[in-house]
Write a protein that holds these residues in place. Structure first.
Motif, PDB file in Angstrom:
ATOM      1  N   GLY A 139      23.886  69.007  38.825  1.00 15.15           N
ATOM      2  CA  GLY A 139      23.958  70.452  38.621  1.00 15.15           C
ATOM      3  C   GLY A 139      23.844  71.223  39.920  1.00 15.15           C
ATOM      4  N   PHE A 140      22.977  70.752  40.823  1.00 15.58           N
ATOM      5  CA  PHE A 140      22.841  71.407  42.130  1.00 15.58           C
ATOM      6  C   PHE A 140      24.164  71.377  42.885  1.00 15.58           C
ATOM      7  CE2 PHE A 140      22.282  70.786  46.705  1.00 15.58           C
ATOM      8  CZ  PHE A 140      21.650  71.977  47.046  1.00 15.58           C
ATOM      9  N   LEU A 141      24.795  70.197  42.935  1.00 23.14           N
ATOM     10  CA  LEU A 141      26.054  70.067  43.678  1.00 23.14           C
ATOM     11  C   LEU A 141      27.188  70.820  42.990  1.00 23.14           C
ATOM     12  CD1 LEU A 141      25.691  66.350  44.699  1.00 23.14           C
ATOM     13  CD2 LEU A 141      26.008  68.244  46.276  1.00 23.14           C
ATOM     14  N   THR A 142      27.207  70.783  41.663  1.00 21.59           N
ATOM     15  CA  THR A 142      28.241  71.529  40.931  1.00 21.59           C
ATOM     16  C   THR A 142      28.091  73.027  41.174  1.00 21.59           C
ATOM     17  OG1 THR A 142      28.331  69.830  39.212  1.00 21.59           O
ATOM     18  CG2 THR A 142      29.228  71.988  38.663  1.00 21.59           C
ATOM     19  N   GLN A 143      26.853  73.521  41.154  1.00 22.51           N
ATOM     20  CA  GLN A 143      26.626  74.946  41.390  1.00 22.51           C
ATOM     21  C   GLN A 143      26.956  75.318  42.826  1.00 22.51           C
ATOM     22  OE1 GLN A 143      25.486  76.984  38.678  1.00 22.51           O
ATOM     23  NE2 GLN A 143      26.456  78.445  40.076  1.00 22.51           N
ATOM     24  N   ALA A 144      26.651  74.421  43.757  1.00 22.61           N
ATOM     25  CA  ALA A 144      27.006  74.677  45.157  1.00 22.61           C
ATOM     26  C   ALA A 144      28.512  74.835  45.294  1.00 22.61           C
ATOM     27  CB  ALA A 144      26.502  73.539  46.043  1.00 22.61           C
ATOM     28  N   ALA A 145      29.262  73.997  44.598  1.00 23.14           N
ATOM     29  CA  ALA A 145      30.724  74.101  44.638  1.00 23.14           C
ATOM     30  C   ALA A 145      31.194  75.398  43.985  1.00 23.14           C
ATOM     31  CB  ALA A 145      31.350  72.896  43.931  1.00 23.14           C
TER      32      ALA A 145
ATOM     33  N   GLY B 127      12.962  70.107  41.715  1.00 22.07           N
ATOM     34  CA  GLY B 127      13.973  69.070  41.516  1.00 22.07           C
ATOM     35  C   GLY B 127      15.384  69.568  41.700  1.00 22.07           C
ATOM     36  N   TRP B 128      15.632  70.807  41.327  1.00 24.62           N
ATOM     37  CA  TRP B 128      16.981  71.388  41.437  1.00 24.62           C
ATOM     38  C   TRP B 128      17.217  71.982  42.820  1.00 24.62           C
ATOM     39  CZ3 TRP B 128      19.989  75.740  42.131  1.00 24.62           C
ATOM     40  CH2 TRP B 128      21.258  75.777  41.517  1.00 24.62           C
ATOM     41  N   ALA B 129      16.321  72.886  43.238  1.00 29.32           N
ATOM     42  CA  ALA B 129      16.581  73.689  44.435  1.00 29.32           C
ATOM     43  C   ALA B 129      16.428  72.926  45.742  1.00 29.32           C
ATOM     44  CB  ALA B 129      15.660  74.918  44.448  1.00 29.32           C
ATOM     45  N   SER B 130      15.735  71.791  45.730  1.00 28.18           N
ATOM     46  CA  SER B 130      15.570  71.039  46.975  1.00 28.18           C
ATOM     47  C   SER B 130      16.735  70.085  47.222  1.00 28.18           C
ATOM     48  CB  SER B 130      14.257  70.241  46.949  1.00 28.18           C
ATOM     49  OG  SER B 130      14.292  69.263  45.925  1.00 28.18           O
ATOM     50  N   GLY B 131      17.777  70.219  46.446  1.00 26.64           N
ATOM     51  CA  GLY B 131      18.974  69.411  46.659  1.00 26.64           C
ATOM     52  C   GLY B 131      19.299  68.470  45.518  1.00 26.64           C
TER      53      GLY B 131
ATOM     54  N   ARG C 132      25.086  63.392  31.011  1.00 29.06           N
ATOM     55  CA  ARG C 132      26.246  63.817  30.233  1.00 29.06           C
ATOM     56  C   ARG C 132      26.808  65.133  30.752  1.00 29.06           C
ATOM     57  NH1 ARG C 132      25.800  65.311  23.850  1.00 29.06           N
ATOM     58  NH2 ARG C 132      27.827  66.346  23.651  1.00 29.06           N
ATOM     59  N   ASN C 133      25.930  66.050  31.122  1.00 29.05           N
ATOM     60  CA  ASN C 133      26.339  67.341  31.679  1.00 29.05           C
ATOM     61  C   ASN C 133      25.486  67.677  32.892  1.00 29.05           C
ATOM     62  OD1 ASN C 133      28.309  68.511  29.592  1.00 29.05           O
ATOM     63  ND2 ASN C 133      26.561  67.972  28.301  1.00 29.05           N
ATOM     64  N   PRO C 134      26.043  68.406  33.857  1.00 32.95           N
ATOM     65  CA  PRO C 134      25.220  68.874  34.977  1.00 32.95           C
ATOM     66  C   PRO C 134      24.346  70.046  34.534  1.00 32.95           C
ATOM     67  CG  PRO C 134      27.463  69.712  35.196  1.00 32.95           C
ATOM     68  CD  PRO C 134      27.467  68.790  34.013  1.00 32.95           C
ATOM     69  N   ILE C 135      23.155  70.116  35.070  1.00 32.01           N
ATOM     70  CA  ILE C 135      22.275  71.257  34.797  1.00 32.01           C
ATOM     71  C   ILE C 135      22.569  72.311  35.854  1.00 32.01           C
ATOM     72  CG2 ILE C 135      19.879  72.031  34.572  1.00 32.01           C
ATOM     73  CD1 ILE C 135      19.132  69.229  33.683  1.00 32.01           C
TER      74      ILE C 135
ATOM     75  N   PRO D  48      17.545  63.738  33.680  1.00 32.72           N
ATOM     76  CA  PRO D  48      17.051  64.272  34.957  1.00 32.72           C
ATOM     77  C   PRO D  48      18.091  64.264  36.064  1.00 32.72           C
ATOM     78  CG  PRO D  48      15.366  62.930  33.945  1.00 32.72           C
ATOM     79  CD  PRO D  48      16.593  62.766  33.099  1.00 32.72           C
ATOM     80  N   HIS D  49      19.040  63.323  36.025  1.00 33.37           N
ATOM     81  CA  HIS D  49      20.081  63.301  37.051  1.00 33.37           C
ATOM     82  C   HIS D  49      20.953  64.552  36.963  1.00 33.37           C
ATOM     83  CE1 HIS D  49      23.603  61.922  39.402  1.00 33.37           C
ATOM     84  NE2 HIS D  49      22.706  61.203  40.045  1.00 33.37           N
TER      85      HIS D  49
END
Length: 279
Positions: A233-239, A115-119, A84-87, A227-228
């Protein structure tokens, strides 16, 4: 095929009778219309069967292809996000704040950060990790931990590039390895109510429950994310941080630029100065 491309709930014809008979034999789940992607998978299975038997596939007929195209357009619906939301980083920090000093807390902190920082790893990828997949040879000198995945949804067995963990994520994983004293076998395992480590591996569903548990402890709704959300969230934060999409994809292992671009598009349109024209 056309009967599988429409909702038979309100139908009163032979197609519904056949569908109900299939449901009774566990060959069909419901009378509702399946998503186009589900129907495509079923057709792909039948096509593979015909190839194995060296038979001509009826699904290659032009009339049938045209019918499938019309069915897809008729059933078009917005894509539902897996979370529902990115972490994003602030949300991740809230979840990490719920992890204190117990064995379970150390494990969950390592799972969330890896899970987050490895991509943005999928829960199945986290669950299948073995202690042998983690290399600490550069940790003491450079603070780097190497992670080797056997395979992922988008990479073949043995062809997945090594991933890297740095900083707090690397420290959290090393701390878990030290506390758990795991030298071989599954990297992430269940912890008993008495805070005792068990021998079997965590299941992907257990990873799902861990994320839900940490959301609840952080005061967030349990349906806030899945969990997704670690991946999105990783990709959103990268952006948000201005990281090039190619750099983010080298960790997320997205095969399609278009798929990864969706997360960047959501950020870019919010930052678009044209959205502030009215003030």
């Amino acid at each position: 095929m056309l009967d599988h491309s429409r909702d038979l709930s309100d139908a009163n014809d032979d197609a519904r009778d056949v569908a109900e008979a299939m449901i009774a034999q566990s060959l069909r789940r419901s009378l509702s219309c399946p998503a186009p992607s589900t129907l495509n998978r079923r057709i792909a299975s039948w096509q593979a069967f015909h190839r194995m038997k060296n038979l001509d596939s009826p699904f290659d007929a032009p009339l049938l292809k045209q019918a499938r195209a019309k069915a897809r357009r008729a059933a078009a619906r917005p894509t539902k996000p897996k979370s529902r939301n990115p972490i994003t980083r602030p949300i991740l920090e809230q979840l990490l704040d719920t992890c204190h000093g117990s064995m379970r807390d150390c494990r969950d902190r390592a799972i969330l950060m890896l899970g987050w920082a490895s991509g943005g790893r999928r829960r199945s990828e986290i669950a299948m990790l073995m202690a042998e997949d983690i290399s600490l040879k550069d940790f003491t000198k450079d603070g780097i931990v190497w992670v080797s995945l056997v395979e992922t949804k988008t990479t073949a067995r043995g062809a997945t590039p090594r991933l890297v963990l740095k900083g707090r994520a690397a420290q959290a994983l090393v701390h878990w390895i030290e506390v758990s004293r795991i030298e071989d076998g599954p990297l992430f395992r269940p912890v008993s109510k008495s805070d005792r480590l068990l021998k079997r591996r965590l299941t992907p569903d257990a990873i799902y429950q861990i994320v839900k548990h940490r959301l609840r402890l952080a005061g967030l709704p349990q349906d806030f994310a899945s969990p997704h959300g670690l991946r999105s969230g990783f990709l959103t934060q990268a952006a948000l941080d201005g990281a090039p999409i190619q750099a983010a994809m080298r960790l997320s292992l997205h095969r399609s630029v278009a798929q990864a671009q969706r997360y960047y598009d959501d950020v870019e349109i919010v930052e678009n100065p044209a959205t502030d024209l009215l003030g």
